[in-house]
Design a protein around this motif. Structure first.
Motif, PDB file in Angstrom:
ATOM      1  N   GLU A 254       0.896  -1.137   0.115  1.00 38.91           N
ATOM      2  CA  GLU A 254       0.057   0.055   0.118  1.00 38.91           C
ATOM      3  C   GLU A 254       0.755   1.127   0.104  1.00 38.91           C
ATOM      4  O   GLU A 254       2.264   1.244   0.159  1.00 38.91           O
ATOM      5  N   PRO A 255       0.338   2.389  -0.359  1.00 40.21           N
ATOM      6  CA  PRO A 255       1.195   3.719  -0.488  1.00 40.21           C
ATOM      7  C   PRO A 255       2.170   3.790   0.851  1.00 40.21           C
ATOM      8  O   PRO A 255       3.362   4.428   0.415  1.00 40.21           O
ATOM      9  N   GLY A 256       1.872   3.738   1.935  1.00 40.37           N
ATOM     10  CA  GLY A 256       2.642   3.743   3.152  1.00 40.37           C
ATOM     11  C   GLY A 256       3.505   2.770   3.195  1.00 40.37           C
ATOM     12  O   GLY A 256       4.762   3.081   4.234  1.00 40.37           O
ATOM     13  N   GLY A 257       3.631   1.794   2.505  1.00 43.26           N
ATOM     14  CA  GLY A 257       4.558   0.619   2.707  1.00 43.26           C
ATOM     15  C   GLY A 257       4.282  -0.519   3.381  1.00 43.26           C
ATOM     16  O   GLY A 257       4.960  -1.600   3.311  1.00 43.26           O
ATOM     17  N   VAL A 258       2.986  -0.591   3.836  1.00 44.76           N
ATOM     18  CA  VAL A 258       2.689  -2.003   4.635  1.00 44.76           C
ATOM     19  C   VAL A 258       2.215  -3.047   3.363  1.00 44.76           C
ATOM     20  O   VAL A 258       1.783  -2.613   2.199  1.00 44.76           O
ATOM     21  N   LEU A 259       2.750  -4.348   3.515  1.00 45.59           N
ATOM     22  CA  LEU A 259       2.409  -5.413   2.593  1.00 45.59           C
ATOM     23  C   LEU A 259       0.962  -5.830   2.680  1.00 45.59           C
ATOM     24  O   LEU A 259       0.499  -6.414   3.689  1.00 45.59           O
ATOM     25  N   PHE A 260       0.283  -5.639   1.909  1.00 43.23           N
ATOM     26  CA  PHE A 260      -1.286  -6.151   1.695  1.00 43.23           C
ATOM     27  C   PHE A 260      -1.362  -7.485   0.967  1.00 43.23           C
ATOM     28  O   PHE A 260      -0.628  -7.448  -0.128  1.00 43.23           O
ATOM     29  N   GLU A 261      -2.345  -8.182   1.255  1.00 47.22           N
ATOM     30  CA  GLU A 261      -2.618  -9.399   0.515  1.00 47.22           C
ATOM     31  C   GLU A 261      -3.974  -9.139   0.346  1.00 47.22           C
ATOM     32  O   GLU A 261      -4.715  -8.851   1.032  1.00 47.22           O
ATOM     33  N   ILE A 262      -4.526  -9.933  -0.983  1.00 47.96           N
ATOM     34  CA  ILE A 262      -5.944 -10.260  -1.255  1.00 47.96           C
ATOM     35  C   ILE A 262      -6.115 -11.821  -1.203  1.00 47.96           C
ATOM     36  O   ILE A 262      -5.215 -12.259  -1.943  1.00 47.96           O
ATOM     37  N   ALA A 263      -6.824 -12.352  -0.301  1.00 47.84           N
ATOM     38  CA  ALA A 263      -6.512 -13.754  -0.241  1.00 47.84           C
ATOM     39  C   ALA A 263      -8.229 -14.448  -0.547  1.00 47.84           C
ATOM     40  O   ALA A 263      -9.172 -13.779   0.042  1.00 47.84           O
ATOM     41  N   THR A 264      -8.230 -15.486  -1.233  1.00 49.69           N
ATOM     42  CA  THR A 264      -9.724 -16.213  -1.551  1.00 49.69           C
ATOM     43  C   THR A 264     -10.361 -16.603  -0.265  1.00 49.69           C
ATOM     44  O   THR A 264      -9.353 -17.517   0.717  1.00 49.69           O
ATOM     45  N   ASP A 265     -11.272 -16.543  -0.067  1.00 48.79           N
ATOM     46  CA  ASP A 265     -12.046 -17.403   0.914  1.00 48.79           C
ATOM     47  C   ASP A 265     -11.695 -19.173   0.650  1.00 48.79           C
ATOM     48  O   ASP A 265     -11.482 -19.880   1.598  1.00 48.79           O
ATOM     49  N   PRO A 266     -12.241 -19.443  -0.560  1.00 49.93           N
ATOM     50  CA  PRO A 266     -11.767 -20.997  -0.552  1.00 49.93           C
ATOM     51  C   PRO A 266     -10.521 -21.360  -1.097  1.00 49.93           C
ATOM     52  O   PRO A 266      -9.657 -20.413  -1.364  1.00 49.93           O
ATOM     53  N   PRO A 267     -10.067 -22.459  -0.896  1.00 48.00           N
ATOM     54  CA  PRO A 267     -10.552 -23.666  -0.323  1.00 48.00           C
ATOM     55  C   PRO A 267     -10.993 -23.787   1.110  1.00 48.00           C
ATOM     56  O   PRO A 267     -11.385 -24.547   1.386  1.00 48.00           O
ATOM     57  N   GLY A 268     -10.157 -22.828   1.924  1.00 43.21           N
ATOM     58  CA  GLY A 268     -10.318 -23.047   3.307  1.00 43.21           C
ATOM     59  C   GLY A 268      -9.297 -24.143   3.929  1.00 43.21           C
ATOM     60  O   GLY A 268      -8.551 -24.925   3.305  1.00 43.21           O
ATOM     61  N   PHE A 269      -9.187 -24.191   5.331  1.00 40.18           N
ATOM     62  CA  PHE A 269      -8.359 -25.019   5.974  1.00 40.18           C
ATOM     63  C   PHE A 269      -8.670 -26.689   6.183  1.00 40.18           C
ATOM     64  O   PHE A 269      -7.891 -27.377   6.439  1.00 40.18           O
ATOM     65  N   ALA A 270      -9.999 -26.930   5.472  1.00 39.46           N
ATOM     66  CA  ALA A 270     -10.261 -28.260   5.609  1.00 39.46           C
ATOM     67  C   ALA A 270      -9.870 -28.853   4.424  1.00 39.46           C
ATOM     68  O   ALA A 270     -10.411 -29.984   3.942  1.00 39.46           O
ATOM     69  N   ALA A 271      -9.089 -28.179   3.412  1.00 37.32           N
ATOM     70  CA  ALA A 271      -8.809 -28.681   2.369  1.00 37.32           C
ATOM     71  C   ALA A 271      -7.845 -29.967   1.994  1.00 37.32           C
ATOM     72  O   ALA A 271      -8.135 -30.834   1.054  1.00 37.32           O
ATOM     73  N   ASP A 272      -7.054 -30.071   3.114  1.00 39.95           N
ATOM     74  CA  ASP A 272      -6.183 -31.203   3.073  1.00 39.95           C
ATOM     75  C   ASP A 272      -6.380 -32.042   4.420  1.00 39.95           C
ATOM     76  O   ASP A 272      -5.356 -32.901   4.582  1.00 39.95           O
ATOM     77  N   GLU A 273      -7.158 -31.918   5.380  1.00 34.71           N
ATOM     78  CA  GLU A 273      -7.442 -32.731   6.556  1.00 34.71           C
ATOM     79  C   GLU A 273      -8.608 -32.517   6.942  1.00 34.71           C
ATOM     80  O   GLU A 273      -9.377 -31.409   6.733  1.00 34.71           O
ATOM     81  N   PRO A 274      -9.390 -33.455   7.762  1.00 34.77           N
ATOM     82  CA  PRO A 274     -10.678 -33.399   8.224  1.00 34.77           C
ATOM     83  C   PRO A 274     -10.704 -32.276   9.209  1.00 34.77           C
ATOM     84  O   PRO A 274      -9.925 -31.941  10.120  1.00 34.77           O
ATOM     85  N   ALA A 275     -11.918 -31.582   9.100  1.00 36.87           N
ATOM     86  CA  ALA A 275     -12.073 -30.318   9.824  1.00 36.87           C
ATOM     87  C   ALA A 275     -11.978 -30.586  11.427  1.00 36.87           C
ATOM     88  O   ALA A 275     -11.495 -29.889  12.133  1.00 36.87           O
ATOM     89  N   GLU A 276     -12.432 -31.884  11.922  1.00 36.38           N
ATOM     90  CA  GLU A 276     -12.399 -32.289  13.325  1.00 36.38           C
ATOM     91  C   GLU A 276     -11.006 -32.308  13.880  1.00 36.38           C
ATOM     92  O   GLU A 276     -10.906 -31.922  15.053  1.00 36.38           O
ATOM     93  N   THR A 277     -10.093 -32.696  13.061  1.00 36.37           N
ATOM     94  CA  THR A 277      -8.553 -32.784  13.502  1.00 36.37           C
ATOM     95  C   THR A 277      -7.733 -31.745  12.964  1.00 36.37           C
ATOM     96  O   THR A 277      -6.528 -31.967  13.200  1.00 36.37           O
ATOM     97  N   MET A 278      -8.025 -30.883  12.355  1.00 32.47           N
ATOM     98  CA  MET A 278      -7.389 -29.698  11.790  1.00 32.47           C
ATOM     99  C   MET A 278      -6.493 -29.271  13.015  1.00 32.47           C
ATOM    100  O   MET A 278      -6.632 -28.983  13.984  1.00 32.47           O
ATOM    101  N   GLY A 279      -5.027 -29.014  12.459  1.00 34.99           N
ATOM    102  CA  GLY A 279      -3.782 -28.477  13.407  1.00 34.99           C
ATOM    103  C   GLY A 279      -3.268 -29.433  14.178  1.00 34.99           C
ATOM    104  O   GLY A 279      -2.353 -29.021  14.831  1.00 34.99           O
ATOM    105  N   ARG A 280      -3.510 -30.634  14.079  1.00 36.63           N
ATOM    106  CA  ARG A 280      -2.838 -31.772  15.229  1.00 36.63           C
ATOM    107  C   ARG A 280      -1.673 -32.376  14.321  1.00 36.63           C
ATOM    108  O   ARG A 280      -0.505 -32.460  14.887  1.00 36.63           O
ATOM    109  N   ALA A 281      -1.826 -32.542  12.902  1.00 39.48           N
ATOM    110  CA  ALA A 281      -0.636 -33.057  12.006  1.00 39.48           C
ATOM    111  C   ALA A 281      -0.026 -32.170  11.487  1.00 39.48           C
ATOM    112  O   ALA A 281      -0.487 -31.214  11.198  1.00 39.48           O
TER     113      ALA A 281
END
Ligand code: ZN
Length: 306
Positions: A254-281
């Protein structure tokens, strides 16, 4: 599809030190769920930790690169200087008691724009604001806002208002420092950006305890593509779309120097493991799976209770 308006924050990414202390604070003290344990896709010998609500909803996601060798950073002009979570109004006083019982230091309560807030410091000294909000629940729930520190807020304000569709909703001065507030239409989770105007001499330094970048939401890949076109046409130097496994990302300063990102909602964090156990492995993108043994040996231990 036209770019439309930005509904609010998607995630915020910061640099931290020891991953276990970071986990104990964000999951333990703040009660966030570790929704993904993976590696920095650009430096797979370091973690990338994602915290959020149970489902890993955009607007609740705080992520960290534990760069233990980075050394302490310091916020300054052209950097994001604070991240704030929404704390249900009815739970505000209970949380002050809880933190006091846990011997967790905090400043406040103080008030801004008619809302009470307290400020904690995470293990790397980064300010964590909890701001009372008109929401249900008994714990911090997603972002309230991010504060940007700018010498000259006007060009950043124009980006937020003229392009993102935010409205300037207030100005306050605290301790001689002017704070400008911008709010996305709808005013939901992560819909507020504050800019503090400060021409204090010196500059910030990236390192542990500082924000690396601030990501805004695009509901679909088509909307993101429209943003890429629109921001490029407005003169911003926007990266190509980068696959981040749980969302697609484009970045620009952005003009002041902060790094901005635009990220899509999909596919989300259950894309590669079951929602119930996300974050363990430890999850790795396909290109690093062949190196899994070596990567696991290089990463520091991180205890995540089931
Ligand atoms: Zn990001």
């Amino acid at each position: 599809m036209p770019a439309g308006l930005i509904p609010g924050l998607h995630h915020v990414t910061s640099i931290c030190g020891a991953p276990q202390e970071n986990y104990d604070f964000y999951a333990g003290c703040l009660g966030q769920r570790l929704v993904k344990k993976t590696v920095n896709f650009d430096a797979p010998d370091t973690y990338h930790l994602y915290y959020g609500d149970e489902a890993g909803t955009p607007g609740t996601i705080m992520t960290f690169f534990p760069f233990t060798d980075a050394g302490p950073g310091r916020a300054g002009p052209g950097m994001a200087s604070a991240v704030a979570w929404r704390l249900p109004k009815a739970a505000f006083d209970d949380w002050m008691l809880k933190l006091a019982e846990e011997a967790q230091d905090f400043e406040g309560p103080a008030e801004r724009f008619g809302e009470r807030f307290i400020t904690l410091r995470d293990p790397d000294g980064a300010p964590v604001e909890l701001i009372e909000s008109d929401i249900d629940g008994d714990a911090p729930d997603g972002f309230h806002s991010v504060t940007l520190w700018e010498r000259n807020p006007e060009p950043t304000a124009r980006l937020l208002v003229d392009h993102f569709g935010f409205a300037q909703t207030g100005t306050e001065t605290h301790g001689g420092v002017e704070r400008l507030r911008f709010t996305a239409e709808g005013g939901g989770r992560g819909s507020v950006i504050d800019i503090v105007r400060s021409d204090a001499p010196g500059s910030g330094r990236n390192g542990t305890g500082t924000v690396h970048h601030v990501a805004f939401r695009a509901e679909t890949d088509e909307v993101q593509a429209a943003w890429r076109e629109r921001l490029s046409a407005a003169g911003f130097d926007v990266t190509p779309v980068i696959d981040r496994q749980y969302f697609n990302a484009i970045y620009f300063r952005e003009p002041g120097g902060v790094l901005f990102e635009i990220a899509t909602d999909p596919p989300g964090f259950a894309a590669d493991e079951p929602a119930e156990t996300m974050g363990r492995a430890l999850m790795l993108p396909p290109r690093y799976e062949a190196m899994r043994d070596r990567i696991e040996r290089m990463l520091p231990a991180l205890r995540v209770p089931e």
